[in-house]
Motif scaffolding. Structure first.
Motif, mmCIF file in Angstrom:
data_model
loop_
_atom_site.group_PDB
_atom_site.id
_atom_site.type_symbol
_atom_site.label_atom_id
_atom_site.label_comp_id
_atom_site.label_asym_id
_atom_site.label_seq_id
_atom_site.Cartn_x
_atom_site.Cartn_y
_atom_site.Cartn_z
ATOM 1 N N ALA A 148 0.834 -1.209 0.000
ATOM 2 C CA ALA A 148 0.000 0.000 0.000
ATOM 3 C C ALA A 148 0.864 1.252 0.000
ATOM 4 N N HIS A 149 1.958 1.216 0.764
ATOM 5 C CA HIS A 149 2.834 2.395 0.845
ATOM 6 C C HIS A 149 3.776 2.495 -0.358
ATOM 7 N N GLY A 150 4.023 1.354 -1.013
ATOM 8 C CA GLY A 150 4.932 1.372 -2.147
ATOM 9 C C GLY A 150 6.389 1.419 -1.766
ATOM 10 N N HIS A 151 6.706 1.042 -0.532
ATOM 11 C CA HIS A 151 8.119 0.972 -0.133
ATOM 12 C C HIS A 151 8.309 -0.062 0.972
ATOM 13 N N VAL A 152 9.559 -0.412 1.161
ATOM 14 C CA VAL A 152 9.914 -1.437 2.140
ATOM 15 C C VAL A 152 9.935 -0.835 3.535
ATOM 16 N N HIS A 153 9.479 -1.602 4.515
ATOM 17 C CA HIS A 153 9.571 -1.216 5.922
ATOM 18 C C HIS A 153 10.687 -2.000 6.603
ATOM 19 N N GLY A 154 11.321 -1.372 7.587
ATOM 20 C CA GLY A 154 12.348 -2.076 8.359
ATOM 21 C C GLY A 154 13.713 -1.949 7.722
ATOM 22 N N HIS A 159 11.562 3.502 8.208
ATOM 23 C CA HIS A 159 11.288 3.200 9.609
ATOM 24 C C HIS A 159 10.232 4.189 10.080
ATOM 25 N N HIS A 160 8.978 3.781 10.100
ATOM 26 C CA HIS A 160 7.913 4.700 10.543
ATOM 27 C C HIS A 160 6.675 3.912 10.904
HETATM 28 ZN ZN ZN Z 1 5.456 3.009 4.808
#
Ligand code: ZN
Length: 160
Positions: A148-154, A159-160
């Motif tokens: 959904a955000h179109g980017h990797v987390h972690g 980091h958010h």
């Molecule tokens: Zn995100």
């Protein structure tokens, strides 16, 4: 697991030019992480990563057409030095936000001759063959949030 769309892929890389000079590298940093199939990395590299898995190492040469594109001469312009009012020490290599018919583009000062300043709106790596040396460190499914955000987390991502 083999790299496919909607996978988060982490990899270390070293990018060199035709002369073997290092342009960019993840050495000493976290590996780069991206979501496969979303066009977040240059097409020639993404294509080569497909089907590979964690632990795989490979080298690939990416032509400009599958990298940052060919250079376009029409993106090179000569403008008067007066256009840089407020810039104290104008130098080759400085980057500015410029405007053209398509909106705003980033330009790099490529030449200064007296009152004439040449600015280049090409990506710095446009027209270059990219030589990647890659080691894949991790492959996993992307989460719904990441898609959904179109980017990797972690690690290697947001980091958010
Ligand atoms: Zn995100």
């Amino acid at each position: 697991m083999q790299i496919a769309d909607r996978n988060v892929v982490s990899f270390h890389y070293t990018l060199t030019d035709d002369q073997g000079a290092v342009i960019d590298s993840s050495e000493g940093r976290e590996p780069l992480a991206y979501i496969h199939g979303e066009g977040h990395i240059v097409p020639g590299l993404e294509k080569e990563l497909a089907g590979k898995q964690a632990g795989d190492k490979f080298k690939v040469d990416v032509a400009p057409e599958e990298g940052y594109g060919p250079r376009h001469d029409e993106l090179i312009q000569v403008v008067p030095r007066a256009a840089f009012q407020g810039v104290e020490d104008l130098q080759v290599g400085m980057q500015f936000q410029g405007r053209n018919d398509q909106g705003s583009i980033n330009v790099t000062v490529s030449k200064i001759e007296g009152d004439n300043v040449t600015v280049d709106g090409n990506h710095p790596l446009a027209g270059q063959t990219l030589h990647f040396d890659v080691e894949i460190t991790h492959v996993r499914e992307a989460t719904d949030d990441e898609m959904a955000h179109g980017h990797v987390h972690g690690e290697g991502g947001h980091h958010h």
